[in-house]
Scaffold this motif. Structure first.
Motif, PDB file in Angstrom:
ATOM      1  N   ALA A 242     -11.941 -16.495  18.879  1.00 18.49           N
ATOM      2  CA  ALA A 242     -12.078 -16.152  20.288  1.00 18.49           C
ATOM      3  C   ALA A 242     -10.881 -16.734  21.013  1.00 18.49           C
ATOM      4  CB  ALA A 242     -13.372 -16.724  20.866  1.00 18.49           C
ATOM      5  N   SER A 243     -10.475 -16.068  22.053  1.00 19.82           N
ATOM      6  CA  SER A 243      -9.395 -16.555  22.909  1.00 19.82           C
ATOM      7  C   SER A 243      -9.632 -15.979  24.296  1.00 19.82           C
ATOM      8  CB  SER A 243      -8.024 -16.131  22.359  1.00 19.82           C
ATOM      9  OG  SER A 243      -7.950 -14.724  22.247  1.00 19.82           O
ATOM     10  N   TYR A 244      -8.858 -16.456  25.249  1.00 19.59           N
ATOM     11  CA  TYR A 244      -9.038 -15.933  26.596  1.00 19.59           C
ATOM     12  C   TYR A 244      -8.874 -14.417  26.624  1.00 19.59           C
ATOM     13  CZ  TYR A 244      -9.036 -20.456  28.952  1.00 19.59           C
ATOM     14  OH  TYR A 244      -9.352 -21.706  29.395  1.00 19.59           O
ATOM     15  N   PHE A 245      -9.725 -13.745  27.390  1.00 25.16           N
ATOM     16  CA  PHE A 245      -9.591 -12.315  27.627  1.00 25.16           C
ATOM     17  C   PHE A 245      -8.278 -12.046  28.347  1.00 25.16           C
ATOM     18  CE2 PHE A 245     -10.541  -8.837  30.733  1.00 25.16           C
ATOM     19  CZ  PHE A 245     -10.472  -7.786  29.836  1.00 25.16           C
ATOM     20  N   ARG A 246      -7.994 -12.813  29.340  1.00 28.48           N
ATOM     21  CA  ARG A 246      -6.722 -12.840  30.063  1.00 28.48           C
ATOM     22  C   ARG A 246      -6.476 -14.297  30.436  1.00 28.48           C
ATOM     23  NH1 ARG A 246      -6.737  -8.698  28.047  1.00 28.48           N
ATOM     24  NH2 ARG A 246      -6.605  -6.618  28.899  1.00 28.48           N
ATOM     25  N   THR A 247      -5.223 -14.677  30.633  1.00 32.16           N
ATOM     26  CA  THR A 247      -4.921 -16.099  30.821  1.00 32.16           C
ATOM     27  C   THR A 247      -4.884 -16.574  32.266  1.00 32.16           C
ATOM     28  OG1 THR A 247      -2.552 -15.620  30.712  1.00 32.16           O
ATOM     29  CG2 THR A 247      -3.656 -16.265  28.650  1.00 32.16           C
TER      30      THR A 247
END
Length: 186
Positions: free
Chosen positions: A71-76
């Motif tokens: 998982a990672s940020y959808f947008r930063t």
């Protein structure tokens, strides 16, 4: 009978992770990447995700890595700091055996524990019958939209499906501190 084991990914797993992703890039439509990154680039991506505090996990069978997810940020940008996006890739020989379900379940548990509020699936070549759309729907994700003809790969236009899962109250309450405040660029 052997069981699939889900565990945090380690740098030593980056060889098989790179090969699994290479196959997805060259033969699949889940990712819109055209040229497979080498292990050095996959290592850079791995460290960017894990040093940011996000979960990055592998599924293994008999000690062999057969899939991975993170998982990672959808947008930063800061307003998105409560929203994560998942990525799941399975080795060709391991597809259809429940590994995607196990990996997604663990990501939801991990991201819920971190305090995220929304989980987004951005599904390349998404359609009602795609394995990833069915996987996410079974996990409780709801269809949020379709971006028609958003990718072109293997000689055809591909749609992107967006799916979403509320966690920790979703947008029904104020969120408090961002789960991984400051780990993203703006």
């Amino acid at each position: 009978m052997s069981q699939i084991h889900i565990r945090p990914a380690q740098p030593a797993d980056l060889g098989p992770i790179t090969e699994i992703y290479r196959d997805a890039v060259l033969h699949g439509t889940a990712t819109y990447e055209i040229d497979p990154p080498d292990q050095e680039e996959m290592t850079r991506r791995f460290h960017a995700i894990t040093t940011g505090g996000f979960p990055y996990i592998v599924g293994e069978l008999d000690g062999t890595v057969i899939g991975y997810a993170y998982a990672s940020y959808f947008r930063t940008r800061p307003a998105y700091w409560w929203t994560v996006e998942d990525s799941i890739y399975i080795a060709p020989e391991a597809k259809g055996k429940g590994l995607g379900k196990a990996l997604l379940r663990q990501l939801v548990v991990d991201c819920t524990a971190l305090g995220f509020r929304q989980f987004i699936a951005v599904i390349g070549d998404g359609h009602d019958n795609s394995a990833s759309v069915r996987l996410h729907a079974r996990a409780g994700f709801k269809h949020s939209g379709t971006i028609k003809g958003s990718g072109f790969k293997h000689g055809r236009w591909l749609d992107t499906v967006l799916m979403q899962l509320d966690m920790n109250g979703g947008s029904q309450t104020l969120p408090g501190r961002p789960p991984l405040e400051g780990s993203a660029g703006t």
